[in-house]
Motif scaffolding. Structure first.
Motif, mmCIF file in Angstrom:
data_model
loop_
_atom_site.group_PDB
_atom_site.id
_atom_site.type_symbol
_atom_site.label_atom_id
_atom_site.label_comp_id
_atom_site.label_asym_id
_atom_site.label_seq_id
_atom_site.Cartn_x
_atom_site.Cartn_y
_atom_site.Cartn_z
ATOM 1 N N PHE A 283 0.829 -1.208 0.000
ATOM 2 C CA PHE A 283 0.000 0.000 0.000
ATOM 3 C C PHE A 283 0.860 1.253 0.000
ATOM 4 C CE2 PHE A 283 -4.056 -2.166 0.984
ATOM 5 C CZ PHE A 283 -4.798 -1.506 0.038
ATOM 6 N N THR A 284 2.029 1.170 0.667
ATOM 7 C CA THR A 284 2.950 2.298 0.590
ATOM 8 C C THR A 284 3.355 2.549 -0.851
ATOM 9 O OG1 THR A 284 3.760 1.673 2.762
ATOM 10 C CG2 THR A 284 5.103 3.209 1.525
ATOM 11 N N ALA A 285 3.594 1.440 -1.591
ATOM 12 C CA ALA A 285 3.943 1.577 -3.007
ATOM 13 C C ALA A 285 2.761 2.132 -3.801
ATOM 14 C CB ALA A 285 4.366 0.228 -3.571
ATOM 15 N N VAL A 286 1.553 1.654 -3.486
ATOM 16 C CA VAL A 286 0.356 2.129 -4.184
ATOM 17 C C VAL A 286 0.209 3.642 -4.033
ATOM 18 C CG1 VAL A 286 -2.171 2.115 -4.117
ATOM 19 C CG2 VAL A 286 -0.938 -0.029 -4.103
ATOM 20 N N PHE A 287 0.502 4.147 -2.857
ATOM 21 C CA PHE A 287 0.343 5.581 -2.612
ATOM 22 C C PHE A 287 1.594 6.370 -2.980
ATOM 23 C CE2 PHE A 287 -2.912 3.874 0.365
ATOM 24 C CZ PHE A 287 -3.989 4.346 -0.351
ATOM 25 N N GLY A 288 2.504 5.740 -3.705
ATOM 26 C CA GLY A 288 3.623 6.477 -4.280
ATOM 27 C C GLY A 288 4.875 6.539 -3.430
ATOM 28 N N GLY A 289 5.065 5.585 -2.523
ATOM 29 C CA GLY A 289 6.296 5.557 -1.743
ATOM 30 C C GLY A 289 7.421 4.917 -2.543
ATOM 31 N N ASN A 290 8.675 5.200 -2.161
ATOM 32 C CA ASN A 290 9.797 4.559 -2.855
ATOM 33 C C ASN A 290 10.166 3.254 -2.153
ATOM 34 O OD1 ASN A 290 11.361 5.258 -0.602
ATOM 35 N ND2 ASN A 290 11.901 7.225 -1.485
ATOM 36 N N VAL A 291 11.228 2.601 -2.637
ATOM 37 C CA VAL A 291 11.564 1.269 -2.133
ATOM 38 C C VAL A 291 11.907 1.309 -0.644
ATOM 39 C CG1 VAL A 291 13.107 -0.690 -2.413
ATOM 40 C CG2 VAL A 291 12.372 0.583 -4.409
ATOM 41 N N ARG A 292 12.621 2.350 -0.224
ATOM 42 C CA ARG A 292 12.977 2.445 1.200
ATOM 43 C C ARG A 292 11.730 2.557 2.072
ATOM 44 N NH1 ARG A 292 18.380 5.566 1.977
ATOM 45 N NH2 ARG A 292 19.399 5.119 0.017
ATOM 46 N N ASP A 293 10.758 3.355 1.603
ATOM 47 C CA ASP A 293 9.502 3.496 2.349
ATOM 48 C C ASP A 293 8.830 2.142 2.525
ATOM 49 O OD1 ASP A 293 9.959 6.173 2.273
ATOM 50 O OD2 ASP A 293 8.619 6.546 0.578
ATOM 51 N N CYS A 294 8.841 1.363 1.431
ATOM 52 C CA CYS A 294 8.178 0.064 1.469
ATOM 53 C C CYS A 294 8.828 -0.856 2.491
ATOM 54 C CB CYS A 294 8.212 -0.597 0.101
ATOM 55 S SG CYS A 294 7.217 0.263 -1.100
#
Lengths: 139, 256
Positions: B129-140
């Motif tokens: 979901f972090t990726a879905v909302f536009g986070g980068n790999v580190r965020d994920c």
């Protein structure tokens, strides 16, 4: 955009696992989630309106869930709950709270109103497609 | 006597469905459909999210009412689908009452997905979901860690039979503090995307969807009570995250 759609597939898939949906339906749940998010992104890009994009995406998700539930012979909730989860305005809720924290009341009102609109729009589309008389049996 | 067994079967089927997160109208529908098999004069079922009431009456017997209080609810959509299917086969006469009762007990005993799969899934839900909302790999990756912590925390609190709202409040705090910590330690991470992705496993999707569907079917009481449940869950999460962020900002000074 493609990356986000693929992520939406996996996000919905694992969400379906959290709901204990049986293994046979998991891939379909993921597919519905990805489809819904793709439509959402497409219409945000085309029209720039978050609320409109949510409306069309939720309409698509609830229609497809209805059709799948008739084909796969399971209650429509199984697909609907997991499909609609991508649209649930978690982000809107967070932004509203964040704006409130930073005492930016203009943004609070903006995001708050948007979150309510999105929630309302999703509710209306579910009502709309549930009332459509497709399939003789209620599932 | 046979009627009483049927009523017990219907109530048990309804109980399993309601406990597992089915819509109220579906439970009412199922109970009435099962009871209609014996062609009784009076069949009434009244279901709320916290209890089931059903009455049957016929010239050949005394009026019988059964009340069932529902306390612990969890989300087991697999059970909903199975009981739904079973009730259909039963009303179509494809399965006898004894066999149906045995099968219902088997459904009730069904185990959920194993614990480690749940923990992993919560982590992956957060990460994707972090990726879905536009986070980068580190965020994920940060979200993955938060999700795993969250699932472990939930597991222990559920074992202690704590209120759902307290779990969500603490979950919110946990998400907020870990997210704040990691965004400070690791450069190029976004607090917003991490938190939005991580709160998704807590978001009351089932309550919201069921609130809407119950309202459409005219179960206004259930619709309102589920909407209130969803609202309070949302408030709990927001409070949990909000408190931590506020303290974090106060300690570090200003917005990140």
């Amino acid at each position: 955009m493609i990356l986000q759609t693929i992520s939406a597939f996996f996000a919905t898939f694992f969400f379906a696992v959290l709901f204990n949906i049986s293994k046979k339906q998991l891939l379909f749940c993921g597919g519905i989630g990805a489809f819904g998010w793709f439509i959402y992104l497409l219409f945000v890009k085309l029209t720039g309106s978050v609320v409109l994009a949510n409306f069309i995406s939720a309409l698509g998700i609830s229609l497809i869930s209805r059709i799948f539930s008739i084909i796969r012979k399971v209650p429509v909730t199984v697909f609907l709950i997991s499909g609609i989860i991508t649209l649930v305005p978690g982000a809107g809720m967070y932004r509203t709270m964040y704006a409130m924290l930073s005492q930016n009341f203009e943004e609070t009102a903006f995001y708050g109103a948007q979150t309510l609109q999105v929630a309302g729009v999703i509710a209306i589309t579910i009502i709309f497609t549930s009332s459509l008389p497709i399939g003789t049996k209620k599932r | 006597m046979q009627h009483k067994t049927l009523l017990k079967f219907a109530i048990q089927a309804g109980e399993i469905m309601l406990k597992s997160g089915a819509e109220t109208y579906r439970v009412e529908d199922t109970i009435e459909r099962i009871l209609s098999v014996h062609h009784l004069d009076v069949i009434e079922a009244f279901v709320t999210p916290t209890g089931i009431f059903a009455t049957i009456d016929d010239e050949s017997m005394e009026m019988t009412t059964l009340v069932k209080r529902i306390r612990h609810r969890s989300i087991r959509l697999d059970k909903v689908a199975l009981v739904n299917d079973l009730s259909r086969r039963f009303t179509e006469g494809k399965i006898s009452l004894e066999n149906a009762m045995a099968e219902l007990n088997a459904i009730d005993q069904r185990l959920p997905y194993p614990y480690y799969i749940m923990v992993g899934s919560t982590g992956l839900v957060s990460a994707f979901f972090t990726a879905v909302f536009g986070g980068n790999v580190r965020d994920c990756i940060v979200s993955l860690a938060i999700g795993i912590f969250l699932a472990i925390m939930q597991y222990f609190f559920r074992k202690a039979k704590t209120s759902r709202f307290l779990i969500d409040l603490i979950g919110g705090c946990l998400i907020g503090s870990i997210a704040l910590l990691f965004t400070r330690l690791i450069p190029f991470t976004n607090l917003d995307q991490i938190i939005i992705g991580s709160i998704m496993p807590l978001v009351p999707g089932v309550a919201i969807t069921n609130a809407i569907r119950d309202t459409i079917e005219g179960d206004l009481l259930s619709g309102v009570s589920r909407a209130v449940e969803a609202f309070f869950v949302a408030i709990s999460i927001a409070t949990g995250v909000g408190i931590v962020l506020k303290i974090g900002f106060a300690l570090t000074g200003g917005i990140l």
